[in-house]
Write a protein that holds these residues in place. Structure first.
Motif, mmCIF file in Angstrom:
data_model
loop_
_atom_site.group_PDB
_atom_site.id
_atom_site.type_symbol
_atom_site.label_atom_id
_atom_site.label_comp_id
_atom_site.label_asym_id
_atom_site.label_seq_id
_atom_site.Cartn_x
_atom_site.Cartn_y
_atom_site.Cartn_z
ATOM 1 N N LYS A 147 0.787 -1.109 0.217
ATOM 2 C CA LYS A 147 -0.016 0.094 0.018
ATOM 3 C C LYS A 147 0.828 1.452 0.082
ATOM 4 O O LYS A 147 0.365 2.164 -0.678
ATOM 5 C CB LYS A 147 -1.045 0.107 1.208
ATOM 6 N N ASP A 148 1.944 1.270 0.735
ATOM 7 C CA ASP A 148 2.998 2.355 1.005
ATOM 8 C C ASP A 148 4.001 2.289 -0.051
ATOM 9 O O ASP A 148 4.844 3.186 -0.144
ATOM 10 C CB ASP A 148 3.434 2.496 2.413
ATOM 11 N N CYS A 149 4.159 1.358 -0.942
ATOM 12 C CA CYS A 149 5.410 1.084 -1.823
ATOM 13 C C CYS A 149 5.185 1.817 -2.791
ATOM 14 O O CYS A 149 4.271 2.144 -3.659
ATOM 15 C CB CYS A 149 5.557 -0.222 -2.261
ATOM 16 N N LEU A 150 6.414 2.773 -3.110
ATOM 17 C CA LEU A 150 6.504 3.673 -4.284
ATOM 18 C C LEU A 150 6.223 2.973 -5.559
ATOM 19 O O LEU A 150 5.199 3.511 -6.386
ATOM 20 C CB LEU A 150 7.724 4.264 -4.305
ATOM 21 N N PHE A 151 6.869 1.778 -5.844
ATOM 22 C CA PHE A 151 6.777 1.249 -7.166
ATOM 23 C C PHE A 151 5.168 0.557 -7.271
ATOM 24 O O PHE A 151 4.720 0.557 -8.508
ATOM 25 C CB PHE A 151 7.878 0.301 -7.484
ATOM 26 N N CYS A 152 4.687 0.085 -6.290
ATOM 27 C CA CYS A 152 3.388 -0.359 -6.281
ATOM 28 C C CYS A 152 2.383 0.588 -6.788
ATOM 29 O O CYS A 152 1.557 0.274 -7.540
ATOM 30 C CB CYS A 152 2.965 -1.015 -4.937
ATOM 31 N N ARG A 153 2.702 1.954 -6.282
ATOM 32 C CA ARG A 153 1.846 3.029 -6.570
ATOM 33 C C ARG A 153 2.001 3.202 -8.142
ATOM 34 O O ARG A 153 0.987 3.409 -8.856
ATOM 35 C CB ARG A 153 2.069 3.970 -5.707
ATOM 36 N N VAL A 154 3.229 3.261 -8.518
ATOM 37 C CA VAL A 154 3.523 3.351 -9.936
ATOM 38 C C VAL A 154 2.772 2.326 -10.913
ATOM 39 O O VAL A 154 1.916 2.638 -11.773
ATOM 40 C CB VAL A 154 5.039 3.257 -10.329
ATOM 41 N N GLU A 200 -1.325 5.148 -9.536
ATOM 42 C CA GLU A 200 -1.382 6.174 -8.359
ATOM 43 C C GLU A 200 -0.538 7.303 -8.524
ATOM 44 O O GLU A 200 -0.429 8.470 -7.984
ATOM 45 C CB GLU A 200 -1.534 5.544 -7.080
ATOM 46 N N LEU A 201 0.658 6.917 -9.254
ATOM 47 C CA LEU A 201 1.855 7.839 -9.202
ATOM 48 C C LEU A 201 2.219 8.024 -10.547
ATOM 49 O O LEU A 201 2.480 6.904 -11.274
ATOM 50 C CB LEU A 201 2.741 7.422 -8.383
ATOM 51 N N GLU A 202 2.308 9.421 -10.933
ATOM 52 C CA GLU A 202 2.759 9.751 -12.466
ATOM 53 C C GLU A 202 4.235 9.105 -12.661
ATOM 54 O O GLU A 202 5.039 9.163 -12.080
ATOM 55 C CB GLU A 202 2.694 11.164 -12.670
ATOM 56 N N SER A 203 4.129 8.202 -13.784
ATOM 57 C CA SER A 203 5.426 7.845 -14.360
ATOM 58 C C SER A 203 5.318 7.532 -15.835
ATOM 59 O O SER A 203 4.233 7.459 -16.380
ATOM 60 C CB SER A 203 6.110 6.790 -13.744
ATOM 61 N N GLN A 204 6.520 7.525 -16.553
ATOM 62 C CA GLN A 204 6.547 7.266 -18.023
ATOM 63 C C GLN A 204 6.740 5.493 -18.163
ATOM 64 O O GLN A 204 7.756 5.097 -18.216
ATOM 65 C CB GLN A 204 7.569 7.845 -18.695
ATOM 66 N N VAL A 205 5.457 5.042 -18.211
ATOM 67 C CA VAL A 205 5.668 3.661 -18.367
ATOM 68 C C VAL A 205 5.674 3.292 -19.964
ATOM 69 O O VAL A 205 5.214 3.689 -20.911
ATOM 70 C CB VAL A 205 4.103 2.984 -18.008
ATOM 71 N N VAL A 206 6.874 2.318 -20.198
ATOM 72 C CA VAL A 206 7.257 1.931 -21.381
ATOM 73 C C VAL A 206 6.934 0.445 -21.952
ATOM 74 O O VAL A 206 7.298 -0.055 -23.025
ATOM 75 C CB VAL A 206 8.789 2.264 -21.754
ATOM 76 N N TYR A 207 6.382 -0.217 -20.750
ATOM 77 C CA TYR A 207 6.299 -1.540 -21.305
ATOM 78 C C TYR A 207 5.408 -2.224 -20.132
ATOM 79 O O TYR A 207 5.516 -1.921 -18.788
ATOM 80 C CB TYR A 207 7.462 -2.416 -21.410
ATOM 81 N N GLU A 208 4.499 -2.957 -20.362
ATOM 82 C CA GLU A 208 3.675 -3.854 -19.284
ATOM 83 C C GLU A 208 3.138 -5.070 -19.871
ATOM 84 O O GLU A 208 2.721 -5.085 -20.841
ATOM 85 C CB GLU A 208 2.746 -3.062 -18.614
ATOM 86 N N ASP A 209 3.202 -5.945 -19.000
ATOM 87 C CA ASP A 209 2.362 -7.291 -19.236
ATOM 88 C C ASP A 209 1.733 -7.889 -18.014
ATOM 89 O O ASP A 209 1.693 -7.080 -16.843
ATOM 90 C CB ASP A 209 3.334 -8.351 -20.202
#
Ligand code: 5GP
Ligand code: ZN
Length: 124
Positions: free
Chosen positions: A12-19, A23-32
């Motif tokens: 819940k508090d983890c930065l990358f879980c939020r990415v 919930e947190l803005e970021s430049q996602v370049v890939y996901e599966d």
């Protein structure tokens, strides 16, 4: 940060879980289904991506046998992204910082993919 402290940073508090949950803005370049990759907020090279499993695992030190295929997948995603970023010709660096001596600051396991310049060895 010791193992107990690491594990107290729950998803819940983890930065990358939020990415991962956007919930947190970021430049996602890939996901599966298993992994997500995004640009590092403070890039150390022309290409600096972070590949993370969707599963919240604090560090390599606390992985389990059952995570073996997932870890392999994360590295394969890094390989594919390196190819996509045209890093194969000159090479690239893949880094997995583990614990305080290695400078790990975010306790959701992540592989750095760095490329586009040459790197020194040994690292600092
Ligand atoms: P570590 O030192 O734990 O291996 O690397 C953590 C990395 O995460 C650092 O390179 C840092 O720049 C990056 N980082 C920290 N916070 C954020 C954030 O909120 N968003 C993104 N995209 N990267 C971050
Ligand atoms: Zn997490």
């Amino acid at each position: 940060m010791n193992r107990g402290e690491m594990e107290s940073v729950d998803a819940k508090d983890c930065l990358f879980c939020r990415v991962i949950k956007r919930e947190l803005e970021s430049q996602v370049v890939y996901e599966d289904d298993l992994a997500v990759a995004f640009q590092d907020i403070n890039p150390q090279a022309p290409v600096h991506l972070l590949v993370v499993p969707r599963k919240h695992i604090p560090s390599l030190a606390v992985t389990e046998e059952a995570d073996e295929a997932l870890l392999g997948h994360v590295f394969m995603v890094a390989r594919k992204l390196a190819e996509r970023e045209n890093l194969n010709k000159n090479g690239y660096r893949v880094v997995l910082n583990t614990g305080s001596y290695a400078g790990q600051t975010v306790f959701h396991i992540h592989v750095h993919l760095l490329g586009g310049r040459s790197f020194h060895w040994p690292p600092g």
